[in-house]
Design an enzyme around this catalytic site. Sequence first.
Site: not given
Ligand code: ZN
Length: 256
Positions: A151, A175, A177, A184, A227, A230
Amino acid sequence: MEKQRKKRKYFLPFLGAFVSLFVFFVCCVILFLEIYAYRDGREKAANAGAASSAVSSGRSSPQSSAGASSAAAIAVTDQNLILVNYSHKLPDGYLPDLVSVYGVQLNRRAAAAYQKMNSAAASDGISLWISSAYRSVERQEELFRQEIADYSKSYSSQGEAQAYAEQSVARPGYSEHATGLAMDLNGVRNDFDEMPAFQWLSEHAQDYGFILRYPKDKQNITKIKYEPWHYRYVGVEHAQSMKEKNLCLEEYLDLR
Ligand SMILES: [Zn+2]
């Protein structure tokens, strides 16, 4: 003379009683310290065992890691509903209870559910595969830094680049995760929602305990951009309820 004899008469019994009480008190203190040290030692040994079994199970097959489920050291009423998002950090010492499946690491319950879902999808002619599942906080740190760097090419200020990066990659420790409950699917593609696999998941994922974690119509609540790839394991009962009421995890937890 009489007074002195009286004094001597009482002095020794008093001294004896005082010494006995003192010895008794010291014994109590020693006993208390021993009990405390014993309990503390047991707790530490249990924690060390839990941590090492979680680490080893992450690297081994599902069969060999049996027993690590008792290692959960976090005080949440339902482990499947743990909330890790922009404002809820992964709790310190969280043990994700990982097993290895399809070349990735997932929480034991999520892995078993995914295996069932994957077989059911396959028998309907749908191919599902996991692109990313458990990620350590260190791995998340790498991804986050990379996202900011990307970015930074488009935005002059570092703060601006970080703000945009946070919408697509969660900050390290924030996160889900890292819980081992998220994955994902099918290559992390923005057009995944145009594919038959997405359609199949929209109809069936909740029956295996999975939810689409960052839906398009909940971006203002999740603070994560849509998403379609996800998915998050929350257990069948919760997933079906959330699907039926069209609630994202944050909303669902608010109602509980
Ligand atoms: Zn994810």
